[in-house]
Design a protein around this motif. Structure first.
Motif, PDB file in Angstrom:
ATOM      1  N   VAL A   1     -18.532 -18.364 -19.588  1.00  0.00           N
ATOM      2  CA  VAL A   1     -18.914 -17.983 -18.210  1.00  0.00           C
ATOM      3  C   VAL A   1     -17.810 -18.054 -17.066  1.00  0.00           C
ATOM      4  O   VAL A   1     -17.749 -17.001 -16.576  1.00  0.00           O
ATOM      5  CB  VAL A   1     -20.168 -18.497 -17.854  1.00  0.00           C
ATOM      6  CG1 VAL A   1     -20.658 -18.367 -16.310  1.00  0.00           C
ATOM      7  CG2 VAL A   1     -21.352 -18.155 -18.836  1.00  0.00           C
ATOM      8  N   ALA A   2     -17.097 -19.262 -17.260  1.00  0.00           N
ATOM      9  CA  ALA A   2     -16.133 -19.160 -16.243  1.00  0.00           C
ATOM     10  C   ALA A   2     -14.958 -18.332 -16.392  1.00  0.00           C
ATOM     11  O   ALA A   2     -14.244 -18.005 -15.413  1.00  0.00           O
ATOM     12  CB  ALA A   2     -15.597 -20.563 -16.100  1.00  0.00           C
ATOM     13  N   ALA A   3     -14.831 -17.776 -17.289  1.00  0.00           N
ATOM     14  CA  ALA A   3     -13.714 -16.755 -17.724  1.00  0.00           C
ATOM     15  C   ALA A   3     -14.097 -15.512 -17.618  1.00  0.00           C
ATOM     16  O   ALA A   3     -13.207 -14.567 -18.210  1.00  0.00           O
ATOM     17  CB  ALA A   3     -13.113 -17.054 -19.161  1.00  0.00           C
ATOM     18  N   GLU A   4     -14.976 -15.378 -17.078  1.00  0.00           N
ATOM     19  CA  GLU A   4     -16.087 -13.991 -16.599  1.00  0.00           C
ATOM     20  C   GLU A   4     -16.150 -13.131 -18.216  1.00  0.00           C
ATOM     21  O   GLU A   4     -16.090 -11.876 -18.065  1.00  0.00           O
ATOM     22  CB  GLU A   4     -14.844 -13.410 -15.930  1.00  0.00           C
ATOM     23  CG  GLU A   4     -14.795 -13.836 -14.747  1.00  0.00           C
ATOM     24  CD  GLU A   4     -15.789 -14.016 -13.521  1.00  0.00           C
ATOM     25  OE1 GLU A   4     -16.927 -13.179 -13.901  1.00  0.00           O
ATOM     26  OE2 GLU A   4     -15.951 -14.670 -12.729  1.00  0.00           O
ATOM     27  N   GLU A   5     -16.172 -13.751 -19.095  1.00  0.00           N
ATOM     28  CA  GLU A   5     -16.882 -13.184 -20.363  1.00  0.00           C
ATOM     29  C   GLU A   5     -18.259 -13.025 -20.195  1.00  0.00           C
ATOM     30  O   GLU A   5     -18.777 -13.793 -19.807  1.00  0.00           O
ATOM     31  CB  GLU A   5     -16.333 -13.917 -21.486  1.00  0.00           C
ATOM     32  CG  GLU A   5     -14.953 -14.077 -21.617  1.00  0.00           C
ATOM     33  CD  GLU A   5     -14.685 -14.796 -22.723  1.00  0.00           C
ATOM     34  OE1 GLU A   5     -15.397 -14.810 -23.865  1.00  0.00           O
ATOM     35  OE2 GLU A   5     -13.317 -15.492 -23.151  1.00  0.00           O
TER      36      GLU A   5
END
Length: 324
Positions: free
Chosen positions: A18-22
């Motif tokens: 989620v933090a990696a915008e996946e």
């Protein structure tokens, strides 16, 4: 002990993605809190689209021209489609739309407070397009980047259509403002009645919003309620000036230092009353949805029976047919 470690690893992997915008997809592991938050938000959004057909549908038979009737009919049909997209997105989370509908008509799930206000004149149709759909656009465009894939993809098309709805509403109001004094008064009156409920569409102030911070941490939401409300005000004031209407807020003024408009505080007690079921049209909206659901029961049952019959045929002849 192993199970706890596995759960911890899954949680860390989820948070990293989620933090990696996946994007998170239906078959991916997700925390139960994330799933429940999505179900609540998407269901409320879907319910709002379906209930939102009622105040505008109220004017389908009374539109002032064939052109206006066709425009309004197309918009109401769009809202039904939006509800379909969103219920489909919710079903990827393991819930059934029939269950969600039951919760709506039993008032165990909510919809947007804005749809509990009446449409008293045809000017309301234009103001809904301008203010209500304008607020929806501010709120929903960031959802196109939601961390949950099915929700984000559904929002892309919804936002395109909502943008068109806003332009339709604004065009209607511009036409009325070029008309008679009575028409201009209708537009101003509708603006006066819908302005504050439109500001409340974004939800309570950030300090009173129990879900905002976690939703933002999970990248379900991208902005807080107050940030979105400010964006809406900044966008709408110049539009009101171009339209020639006065927004009903004596505290509304531009702050050079902030680079934003200051505005008054909505009546949050009113929002709480409407959300709790004490709005002008709460009972009517739910009653009509319940009635439509009951009247359509035979269609659902017939469709289910037909589907079962087709499935039985495709699986081969029954023992009785073989004997014959």
């Amino acid at each position: 002990m192993t199970e706890t470690l596995d759960d911890t690893a899954l949680q860390e992997h989820f948070e990293h993605r989620v933090a990696a915008e996946e994007r998170v997809e239906p078959r991916d592991w997700m925390p139960e809190g994330y799933r429940k938050t999505l179900v609540r938000q998407i269901a409320q959004h879907a319910h709002s689209e379906i209930i939102g057909m009622q105040p505008e549908g109220n004017w389908l038979t009374r539109a002032p021209s064939l052109r206006r009737k066709a425009i309004l009919l197309a918009k109401v049909q769009d809202e039904a489609g939006h509800g379909l997209y969103l219920y489909s997105a919710a079903e990827t989370l393991g819930v059934d739309r029939a269950e969600l509908t039951d919760k709506l008509i039993d008032q165990r799930q909510k919809y947007s407070s804005i749809f509990n206000y009446p449409t008293l004149t045809f000017a309301d149709i234009g103001v809904i397009g301008w203010l209500v759909d304008g607020a929806a656009i501010c709120n929903q465009v960031p959802l196109c980047r939601s961390s949950y894939g099915p929700y984000a993809r559904a929002m892309v098309r919804i936002c395109k259509e909502e943008s068109f709805h806003q332009r339709q509403g604004y065009e209607l109001l511009m036409t009325m403002m070029r008309g008679s004094p009575e028409q201009r008064e209708m537009v101003q009156d509708a603006t006066d009645r819908w302005w504050w409920p439109s500001l409340m569409m974004f939800g309570p102030p950030d300090g009173d919003s129990p879900n905002t911070q976690q939703s933002m941490a999970w990248r379900i939401k991208r902005h807080t309620n107050d940030e979105l409300r400010q964006k809406f005000v900044d966008m709408t004031v110049p539009q009101a000036e171009a339209l020639g209407v006065t927004l009903p807020d004596p505290e509304l003024r531009y702050d050079d230092e902030r680079g934003h408009y200051d505005f008054g505080e909505p009546d949050w007690s009113e929002l709480k009353r409407v959300i709790s079921g004490d709005g002008p049209c709460n009972e009517q909206r739910v009653a009509r949805r319940r009635e439509a659901h009951e009247r359509g029961r035979w269609v659902r049952e017939a469709a289910a029976a037909h589907a079962a019959k087709q499935a039985a045929r495709s699986s081969g002849p029954t023992s009785e047919e073989v004997t014959r």
